[in-house]
Design an enzyme around this catalytic site. Structure first.
Site, PDB file in Angstrom:
ATOM      1  N   TYR A 486       0.844  -1.082   0.059  1.00  0.00           N
ATOM      2  CA  TYR A 486       0.034  -0.154  -0.011  1.00  0.00           C
ATOM      3  C   TYR A 486       0.769   1.044   0.238  1.00  0.00           C
ATOM      4  CZ  TYR A 486      -4.326  -2.703   1.072  1.00  0.00           C
ATOM      5  OH  TYR A 486      -5.425  -3.579   0.712  1.00  0.00           O
ATOM      6  N   GLU A 554     -13.683  -1.957   1.932  1.00  0.00           N
ATOM      7  CA  GLU A 554     -12.568  -2.579   1.977  1.00  0.00           C
ATOM      8  C   GLU A 554     -12.665  -4.117   2.262  1.00  0.00           C
ATOM      9  OE1 GLU A 554      -9.399  -2.151   0.219  1.00  0.00           O
ATOM     10  OE2 GLU A 554      -9.036  -4.213   1.177  1.00  0.00           O
ATOM     11  N   GLU A 598     -10.085   1.409  -7.820  1.00  0.00           N
ATOM     12  CA  GLU A 598      -8.710   1.057  -8.552  1.00  0.00           C
ATOM     13  C   GLU A 598      -8.424  -0.313  -8.453  1.00  0.00           C
ATOM     14  OE1 GLU A 598      -5.716  -0.226  -9.630  1.00  0.00           O
ATOM     15  OE2 GLU A 598      -4.758   0.999  -7.839  1.00  0.00           O
ATOM     16  N   GLU A 607      -6.416  -7.940 -12.464  1.00  0.00           N
ATOM     17  CA  GLU A 607      -6.776  -8.210 -11.165  1.00  0.00           C
ATOM     18  C   GLU A 607      -8.238  -8.402 -10.954  1.00  0.00           C
ATOM     19  OE1 GLU A 607      -4.421  -5.072  -8.944  1.00  0.00           O
ATOM     20  OE2 GLU A 607      -2.718  -6.180  -9.748  1.00  0.00           O
TER      21      GLU A 607
HETATM   22  C1  LIG Z   1      -4.995  -1.970  -6.092  1.00  0.00           C
HETATM   23  S1  LIG Z   1      -5.535  -2.015  -4.341  1.00  0.00           S
HETATM   24  C2  LIG Z   1      -5.704  -0.223  -4.697  1.00  0.00           C
HETATM   25  C3  LIG Z   1      -5.945   0.239  -2.954  1.00  0.00           C
HETATM   26  C4  LIG Z   1      -6.234   1.985  -2.988  1.00  0.00           C
HETATM   27  N1  LIG Z   1      -7.629   2.322  -3.438  1.00  0.00           N
HETATM   28  C5  LIG Z   1      -5.201   2.628  -3.946  1.00  0.00           C
HETATM   29  O1  LIG Z   1      -5.331   3.122  -4.431  1.00  0.00           O
HETATM   30  O2  LIG Z   1      -4.113   2.727  -3.173  1.00  0.00           O
HETATM   31  C6  LIG Z   1      -7.299  -2.632  -4.421  1.00  0.00           C
HETATM   32  C7  LIG Z   1      -7.659  -2.644  -3.133  1.00  0.00           C
HETATM   33  O3  LIG Z   1      -8.873  -3.131  -3.384  1.00  0.00           O
HETATM   34  C8  LIG Z   1      -9.244  -4.101  -2.535  1.00  0.00           C
HETATM   35  N2  LIG Z   1     -10.238  -5.268  -3.121  1.00  0.00           N
HETATM   36  C9  LIG Z   1      -9.970  -6.019  -4.205  1.00  0.00           C
HETATM   37  N3  LIG Z   1     -11.146  -6.684  -4.309  1.00  0.00           N
HETATM   38  C10 LIG Z   1     -11.870  -6.255  -3.588  1.00  0.00           C
HETATM   39  C11 LIG Z   1     -13.274  -6.659  -3.223  1.00  0.00           C
HETATM   40  N4  LIG Z   1     -14.021  -7.596  -3.911  1.00  0.00           N
HETATM   41  N5  LIG Z   1     -13.947  -5.954  -2.167  1.00  0.00           N
HETATM   42  C12 LIG Z   1     -13.392  -5.067  -1.463  1.00  0.00           C
HETATM   43  N6  LIG Z   1     -12.122  -4.627  -1.621  1.00  0.00           N
HETATM   44  C13 LIG Z   1     -11.458  -5.337  -2.824  1.00  0.00           C
HETATM   45  C14 LIG Z   1      -7.802  -4.962  -2.111  1.00  0.00           C
HETATM   46  O4  LIG Z   1      -7.978  -5.282  -0.668  1.00  0.00           O
HETATM   47  C15 LIG Z   1      -6.807  -3.742  -1.950  1.00  0.00           C
HETATM   48  O5  LIG Z   1      -6.958  -2.972  -0.977  1.00  0.00           O
END
Ligand SMILES: C[S@@+](CC[C@H](N)C(=O)[O-])C[C@H]1O[C@@H](n2cnc3c(N)ncnc32)[C@H](O)[C@@H]1O
Length: 798
Positions: A486, A554, A598, A607
């Site tokens: 992160y 999240e 994102e 992803e």
């Molecule tokens: C690529 S990271 C981006 C985090 C943040 N938005 C940033 O820009 O730094 C994607 C985030 O989405 C969360 N995530 C992925 N799939 C998810 C889901 N189905 N429901 C909730 N959170 C999810 C992951 O745990 C992660 O924290």
């Protein structure tokens, strides 16, 4: 040249390796990492929070050990143990290795013959990790190798490329021992002539150019084979880092390649690199070989092989294919006064090119009679400098090289001698070269060109440690990201400023100015991580003077902890609600106006953003906005010998059917990227189907010549909102953004792409109940197998 001295310390590396492995396996925690004289710690150490230039503690449970080797400082001969360990990820699960220096081993015993002064890199920039800063010189044979080395080092070169044996030596002409197996007299000078570290750090061996293994004379071929193997064995004995091999005959190198291949496959312990000398521009065969007969033979070879005999890249490809792409075989490109076309040269970027042999004949003279290079040569060298390729100056005619009485301090740009006056060593900016060497002015000019290369930007420095390293892509849906991941995301200010722009645009469109005070827009940040998109959304609301109510959804419980702290820390109590939940399962209390996410991988949908957002759009109002609105993946065919060799090193099928996140660097793009799959949100189709299939046809540049295809580079571009986009597709990449590297899809076998051939590629996105995966294959100009059927090797968990 690198400074690897593994062979010089038999046993030491092994002992230390097993000691550290035991230490690692026993669950012990820390290795002490410290700076060794003559080395720099990679800047990423500082990036990951380790203090630079001093002592750092590395927790081996977090950073698995990848390999160990012993290195020697080229200046003080001090040896160090170098550990490659894995570092924190960057949109990847298995992070890239970083080189960390461990405690120093005792210095080498004093040399019997010491170089009178240390070699002198082309520039003394701090933090310059490039191998290109070392410049070599080709030397003629001399029985006094120590003198050859000293005079070259004194002139400022860092290493010599020197024949290993007298060029007049022929194995068959030497009296043999009674059993006829080995020559009685020594066939080479003594290994005691130089200290071990001098052999390994300052000498590249040169195999005798008289060898002719494919010319048709069996006696000469036998003699050549004996001499070749003797010389390579001697080079291994001396622990030379590299040996320069003579060029192969054009498309007529079967026997030569067989012998080299035998050597490469025979000595498991030797780390000596073999540099195959290849002319950058094939000589005109008729002129060079002088007879119509040879010309006809060349045409016949061309007709039989389907390869252009006049394209020297084909000679290389022919040879290395026979040697099965062995990773110790690389190219030393011989450059004269003419260079091939820019597109033909471009192909070498993806090949394992280690050195450019620059003939003094390639130099022009400026108005004052000093050596300089054409603009094209300068550009080519600049590319080489950026790709860790070393220059070796060669001198077919030593008497013609140095103008008598030439001063050392001529200034100028297009035809200068001597470095710019901004030298960082505090001198007056002039290289001080104490002895006259026929190529010293040429060296000064090369140093000047090297110093003209702009210093690396902050982003370059950050990325340098990741270049051409394979990393497994992240699985943020299946796995929970770590704090360091992160943190890496959050450093990318450009990404969040693009999101802020997009949210601001959506807020303005959604709520007219006159209703701004009375309307609250519901913004749901899904996959909120540690909150940067929440922050960007609130900043957009502030900027546009719109009222918002934000939900931060999240599924990673650890990131949710941070989010709760942020509410207090950043005063979000009245505007942000934290929801610890998978967005696909959340029972939202109200509908959203704007859904911000994102969830993008390097290949856009890899992803599983489509599957997540399809699940979340239930709580988006019918006229609601998704940011991003759509994203498209892109693919381009590439030559990437280093990446392919790294995949091959795993020695299994699985790794050839896996996609990797890579900071692509030493790669040649053979045709511009083309769009592959697009996903748009919200997706209001009655039945959502996220499977995709695309057939792409890439045309290649006939003038560039043939090339090798090692796989495909993948990119994405996302439309966040209207004209606000974000992406890494090279033609439109968002400047200054570093959250994503490209993705690399390898091919199991490198494919030969004839000049101008159309390349037909198929890509599938497949969806199962628990996973999503890609399959890929080539159907023209040749056919590959379909990679990764049923996601047997690589998949992303739903
Ligand atoms: C690529 S990271 C981006 C985090 C943040 N938005 C940033 O820009 O730094 C994607 C985030 O989405 C969360 N995530 C992925 N799939 C998810 C889901 N189905 N429901 C909730 N959170 C999810 C992951 O745990 C992660 O924290």
């Amino acid at each position: 040249m690198q400074n690897v001295l593994e062979a010089d310390l038999p046993g030491a590396a092994d002992a230390l390796t097993s000691f550290l492995r035991r230490w690692h396996c026993s669950g012990a925690t820390f290795i002490k990492v410290e700076q060794a004289p003559g080395f720099r710690l990679v800047s990423e150490l500082a990036f990951w929070g380790f203090p630079p230039l001093s002592i750092a503690l590395v927790d081996l449970r977090r950073y698995p050990l990848v390999s160990l080797s012993v290195h020697a400082c080229p200046y003080c001969e001090q040896r160090s143990l170098v550990a490659l360990i894995a570092a924190p990820p960057h949109h990847c699960a298995a992070p890239p290795p970083l080189v960390h220096l461990l405690r120093c081993l005792p210095p080498a015993p004093p040399s019997r013959v010491r170089a009178s002064r240390a070699a002198m890199p082309l520039a003394q920039r701090s933090d310059d990790p490039s191998e290109s800063r070392y410049c070599g010189v080709e030397a003629a044979y001399s029985a006094d190798v120590a003198h050859t080395l000293h005079s070259s080092l004194d002139a400022g070169f860092d290493f010599v490329v020197a024949p290993l044996v007298d060029p007049l030596y022929r194995p068959s002409a030497v009296e043999r021992s009674p059993d006829g197996s080995a020559p009685r007299i020594p066939f080479a000078g003594s290994d005691l002539d130089l200290a071990p570290s001098q052999w390994s750090s300052h000498v590249v061996g040169k195999v005798a150019p008289w060898l002719d293994l494919d010319g048709g004379d069996p006696g000469v071929a036998r003699d050549s084979e004996t001499a070749l193997k003797q010389q390579l064995s001697w080079a291994t004995h001396l622990s030379l880092q590299a040996v320069l091999l003579p060029p192969p005959l054009p498309l007529r190198c079967g026997n030569y390649a067989r012998c080299v291949n035998q050597v490469l496959r025979g000595s498991a312990t030797s780390a000596t690199q073999l540099w195959l000398r290849i002319p950058a521009l094939a000589p005109d065969l008729e002129a060079a070989e002088g007879t119509r007969h040879e010309d006809a033979a060349a045409q016949q070879r061309e007709a039989v092989s389907g390869r252009r005999v006049n394209d020297s890249w084909e000679w290389w490809d022919h040879f290395r294919t026979l040697c099965e792409h062995h990773n110790q075989l690389s190219v030393a490109l011989d450059c004269g006064s003419s260079l091939p076309s820019a597109s033909a040269l471009e192909r070498w970027k993806g090949e394992p090119m280690r050195a450019v042999l620059l003939s003094s004949g390639a130099f022009l003279s400026n108005k004052r009679g000093f050596p300089c290079l054409s603009k094209r040569h300068q550009q080519f060298l600049a590319t080489c400098f950026r790709h860790n390729i070393q220059v070796v100056l060669t001198d077919p005619d030593p008497s013609a090289s140095a103008p008598a009485g030439a001063p050392l301090d001529v200034e100028g740009d297009t035809a200068p001698v001597g470095p710019p006056s901004t030298a960082e060593d505090g001198s007056n900016g002039h290289v001080t070269i104490p002895t006259r060497h026929p190529l010293r002015l040429h060296l000064e000019y090369i140093a000047h060109l090297y110093q003209k290369i702009p210093p690396p930007s902050e982003q370059d420095r950050f990325e340098a440690g990741y270049r051409d390293f394979l990393q497994a892509p992240l699985q943020p849906l299946m796995d929970n990201l770590e704090a360091q991941t992160y943190e890496t995301f959050e450093k990318d200010a450009k990404k969040y400023s693009q999101y802020q722009l997009a949210v601001a645009g959506a807020l303005r469109d959604r709520v007219p100015e006159e209703h701004a005070a009375a309307t609250t827009t519901v913004v749901m940040v899904v996959g909120a991580g540690r909150g940067p998109l929440v922050r960007a959304s609130l900043a957009a609301a502030h900027e546009t003077q719109r009222r918002v109510r934000v939900y931060a959804v999240e599924k990673n419980p650890n990131a949710v902890v941070t989010l709760h702290h942020l509410v207090a820390l950043e005063g979000w109590q009245d505007s942000v609600t934290i929801v610890s939940c998978d967005m696909r399962a959340w029972d939202a209390p109200e509908q959203a106006d704007i859904l911000v996410s994102e969830l993008l991988g390097s290949f856009g949908d890899n992803e599983l953003s489509p599957e997540c957002l399809d699940g979340a759009q239930r709580f988006l109002k019918p006229d609601g906005i998704s940011i991003p609105a759509e994203y498209t993946s892109y693919l381009a065919p590439i030559t990437a010998a280093k990446l392919h060799a790294d995949v091959r090193a795993y020695n299994d099928l699985e790794h050839f059917e896996t996609a990797y996140v890579v900071k692509l660097h030493s790669v040649a793009t053979l045709s511009p990227p083309q769009p592959v799959f697009t996903f748009a949100h919200p997706n209001r189709a009655a039945v959502i189907d996220n499977r995709r299939y695309t057939k792409l046809v890439f045309s290649t540049d006939e003038d560039a010549g043939s090339a090798t295809l090692h796989g495909f580079a993948g990119y994405f571009d996302a439309v966040l909102y209207k004209d606000v986009h974000l992406g890494i597709e090279p033609a439109t990449a968002t400047p200054g953004m570093f959250s994503w590297f490209a993705i690399f899809f390898p091919l199991r076998s490198p494919l030969y792409l004839p000049a101008g051939a159309d390349l037909e590629v198929h890509f599938w996105r497949c969806v199962g109940p628990t996973k999503v995966w890609y399959e890929w294959g080539v159907t023209a100009p040749t056919v590959s197998s379909i990679h990764n059927p049923n996601g047997r090797s690589y998949w992303v968990g739903l």
